[in-house]
Design an enzyme around this catalytic site. Sequence first.
Site, short mmCIF file in Angstrom:
data_model
loop_
_atom_site.label_atom_id
_atom_site.label_comp_id
_atom_site.label_asym_id
_atom_site.label_seq_id
_atom_site.Cartn_x
_atom_site.Cartn_y
_atom_site.Cartn_z
CD GLU A 1 43.98 17.13 25.97
OE1 GLU A 1 43.50 15.85 25.77
OE2 GLU A 1 45.03 17.64 25.46
CG ASN B 1 46.51 12.77 20.78
OD1 ASN B 1 47.49 12.59 20.13
ND2 ASN B 1 46.96 13.66 21.87
CG HIS C 1 48.71 17.65 23.36
ND1 HIS C 1 49.58 17.24 24.60
CD2 HIS C 1 47.70 17.05 23.71
CE1 HIS C 1 49.27 16.27 25.23
NE2 HIS C 1 47.76 16.06 24.56
N GLY D 1 43.62 10.04 25.01
CA GLY D 1 45.09 9.38 24.29
C GLY D 1 45.02 8.18 24.64
CE LYS E 1 48.55 11.90 24.72
NZ LYS E 1 48.63 12.22 26.25
P1 PGA Z 1 45.06 10.64 28.18
O1 PGA Z 1 45.56 11.81 27.20
O2 PGA Z 1 43.54 10.34 27.70
O3 PGA Z 1 45.93 9.32 28.00
O4 PGA Z 1 45.02 11.22 29.50
C1 PGA Z 1 44.73 12.97 26.42
C2 PGA Z 1 45.62 13.67 25.63
O5 PGA Z 1 46.84 14.19 26.07
O6 PGA Z 1 45.35 14.24 24.59
#
Ligand code: PGA
Length: 256
Positions: free
Chosen positions: A172, A13, A102, A239, A15
């Site tokens: 999550e 992801n 999300h 992420g 983002k």
């Molecule tokens: P992160 O994000 O791996 O940076 O903690 C995960 C996500 O929000 O999908």
Amino acid sequence: MNLTKYDKIITANWKMNGSLALIDEFHEYFSQNYHINNLGNNMLIICPPFPYLQSSKSKFSKFHNLFIGSQDCSPINNLSITGDVSSDMISDIECDFVILGHSERRILYNENNEIISKKIHNAFKKKLNVIACIGESENERKNSKTYDIINDQINNTLINDCNISNTIIAYEPIWAIGTGIKPEIKEIEKMMKYIHEILNKKYNLSHNKRFKLLYGGSVNPDNSKEILKSNLIDGVLVGGASLSPDKLIKIINYNN
Ligand code: PGA
């Protein structure tokens, strides 16, 4: 898509990160280091921001078991809505997945279960597969509300058309996202069992039919091995670490 035929599902992801230069960097690194043998029967899904979906699709499709997903789609169809992107458009450029629900969208854009359900409905209209995110906040956890929240999110977000072939669930915990803090593996496994229980009841599933369940929140090459080796966890939603081709390959190669 028959999701059940895959073993582990690793989802990147991105983002609101990425660029054409990053896509080129991934392409170059993957051309050298992404081997069928390492990926085996696992699946990699890369979810870049909307403007980069098409170039990601054209650069990455040649890689074994690699699919492209978007990070959202509109809950509304056939209206003039400035700034929205419909599931028709995502499917038009041949993406296979969409991340929905999300916590960043739930919190920052007030997306509630009802809106997310509508998005899921629209995704299925265009035969997109859904990665549906669920998870409790730090406060909810402190107040022993975790199980209620998960129950509520599953029962009021997932629609009747969700099934084990078109929907992946990503658990999550919000307090673990981007914080470097992760629940103990036993805690994640306990939650996975609970999520299966609710899903089995909701969809009246027999014992050999299971939804694919991912864990997400501060996953990195060091902690991913333990997570991916668990029989109760079908994959990870990554992420921050997914922005580095080297880290992503290390996560995929969890068996080495
Ligand atoms: P992160 O994000 O791996 O940076 O903690 C995960 C996500 O929000 O999908």
